[in-house]
Design an enzyme around this catalytic site. Structure first.
Site, mmCIF file in Angstrom:
data_model
loop_
_atom_site.group_PDB
_atom_site.id
_atom_site.type_symbol
_atom_site.label_atom_id
_atom_site.label_comp_id
_atom_site.label_asym_id
_atom_site.label_seq_id
_atom_site.Cartn_x
_atom_site.Cartn_y
_atom_site.Cartn_z
ATOM 1 N N LYS A 13 -9.302 9.073 7.920
ATOM 2 C CA LYS A 13 -8.999 10.596 7.659
ATOM 3 C C LYS A 13 -10.024 11.301 7.559
ATOM 4 O O LYS A 13 -11.137 11.265 7.388
ATOM 5 C CB LYS A 13 -7.985 10.244 6.701
ATOM 6 C CG LYS A 13 -6.507 9.684 7.064
ATOM 7 C CD LYS A 13 -5.730 9.581 6.022
ATOM 8 C CE LYS A 13 -4.360 9.066 6.023
ATOM 9 N NZ LYS A 13 -3.294 8.928 5.012
ATOM 10 N N TYR B 16 3.181 11.523 12.774
ATOM 11 C CA TYR B 16 3.628 11.643 11.539
ATOM 12 C C TYR B 16 5.332 12.091 11.333
ATOM 13 O O TYR B 16 5.720 12.383 10.573
ATOM 14 C CB TYR B 16 3.018 12.343 10.178
ATOM 15 C CG TYR B 16 1.876 11.594 9.833
ATOM 16 C CD1 TYR B 16 1.781 10.519 9.082
ATOM 17 C CD2 TYR B 16 0.398 12.085 10.317
ATOM 18 C CE1 TYR B 16 0.588 9.788 8.829
ATOM 19 C CE2 TYR B 16 -0.680 11.347 9.773
ATOM 20 C CZ TYR B 16 -0.305 10.252 9.148
ATOM 21 O OH TYR B 16 -1.700 9.478 8.645
ATOM 22 N N ARG C 178 -9.032 2.687 -0.372
ATOM 23 C CA ARG C 178 -8.549 3.888 -1.213
ATOM 24 C C ARG C 178 -9.069 3.940 -2.370
ATOM 25 O O ARG C 178 -9.273 5.192 -2.935
ATOM 26 C CB ARG C 178 -7.066 3.851 -0.783
ATOM 27 C CG ARG C 178 -6.484 4.332 0.453
ATOM 28 C CD ARG C 178 -5.000 4.282 0.531
ATOM 29 N NE ARG C 178 -4.362 4.731 1.836
ATOM 30 C CZ ARG C 178 -3.139 4.649 2.421
ATOM 31 N NH1 ARG C 178 -2.446 3.904 1.657
ATOM 32 N NH2 ARG C 178 -2.997 5.454 3.376
ATOM 33 N N ASN D 187 -6.232 10.404 1.557
ATOM 34 C CA ASN D 187 -6.299 9.216 0.865
ATOM 35 C C ASN D 187 -7.320 8.239 1.940
ATOM 36 O O ASN D 187 -6.900 7.006 2.022
ATOM 37 C CB ASN D 187 -5.109 8.479 0.698
ATOM 38 C CG ASN D 187 -4.215 8.463 1.658
ATOM 39 O OD1 ASN D 187 -4.385 8.873 2.896
ATOM 40 N ND2 ASN D 187 -2.907 8.027 1.384
ATOM 41 N N HIS E 287 -5.621 5.524 7.208
ATOM 42 C CA HIS E 287 -3.961 5.247 7.789
ATOM 43 C C HIS E 287 -4.012 3.612 7.775
ATOM 44 O O HIS E 287 -5.028 3.242 8.282
ATOM 45 C CB HIS E 287 -3.657 5.937 9.029
ATOM 46 C CG HIS E 287 -2.362 5.577 9.408
ATOM 47 N ND1 HIS E 287 -1.332 5.976 8.823
ATOM 48 C CD2 HIS E 287 -2.169 4.637 10.374
ATOM 49 C CE1 HIS E 287 -0.434 5.236 9.770
ATOM 50 N NE2 HIS E 287 -1.071 4.420 10.516
ATOM 51 N N GLU F 82 1.596 3.218 17.479
ATOM 52 C CA GLU F 82 0.574 4.282 17.187
ATOM 53 C C GLU F 82 -0.785 3.910 18.092
ATOM 54 O O GLU F 82 -1.480 4.872 18.185
ATOM 55 C CB GLU F 82 0.174 3.941 15.518
ATOM 56 C CG GLU F 82 1.156 4.406 14.679
ATOM 57 C CD GLU F 82 1.133 4.190 13.259
ATOM 58 O OE1 GLU F 82 1.911 4.332 12.595
ATOM 59 O OE2 GLU F 82 0.283 3.247 13.012
#
Ligand code: IDP
Ligand code: MG
Length: 140
Positions: A11, A51, A104, A114, A117, A128
């Site tokens: 991310k 999302y 994480r 965080n 994914h 996805e």
């Protein structure tokens, strides 16, 4: 029967904090093979689409803004029991609650930002993966 592929994104927080290499190393060390990978950026529209399942949650706007705030690394991973094995490797959604040694716990900033994914089911891993990659971009 559990599948052998999952989908992940590094991310924007972890990319910005300079953790791409360390996270990919951690992934490889744990026996996952990279079968597709892309350095890209989500528009707010695409982040909202990805999302969409969370659109009624109070943090949806924040999540979309964060996920479109900077580049990400999208990756398809292969390993036996990939979805569950990768969820174990990344740890709990909130890094404050993530087990020591998880991605994480080591790289995330907070519950929203965080670091990574991880797909939550074989079905979502497939959806996805298709969201980010075409067949010719996957090398299994
Ligand atoms: P997961 O990523 O561990 O599967 P989900 O519940 O599916 O967690 O939530 C998706 C993403 O939404 C999280 O990874 C995180 O970036 C964000 N998120 C979840 N809960 C919160 C929250 O309470 N505040 C802000 N962002 C959140
Ligand atoms: Mg989830």
């Amino acid at each position: 029967m559990s599948g052998n592929r999952t989908f992940t994104m590094i991310k924007p927080d972890a990319v910005g904090d300079g953790h791409i290499g360390a996270i990919l190393h951690r992934i490889n060390e744990n026996g996952f093979k990279i079968v597709a990978m892309k350095y890209t950026k989500l528009s707010a529209e695409k982040a909202g689409e990805f999302y969409a399942i969370h659109r009624e949650r109070p943090f949806f706007g924040e999540l979309v803004a964060f996920m479109s705030s900077g580049p990400i690394v999208a990756v398809i991973l292969e390993k036996e029991n990939a979805v569950q094995s990768f969820r174990t490797l990344i740890g709990a959604t909130n890094p404050a609650e993530a087990a020591p040694g998880t991605i994480r716990a080591d790289f995330a900033r907070n519950i929203g930002e965080n670091a990574v994914h991880g797909s939550d089911s074989d079905e979502n891993a497939q959806i996805e993966s298709s969201f980010h990659f075409s067949g010719t971009e996957i090398f299994g």
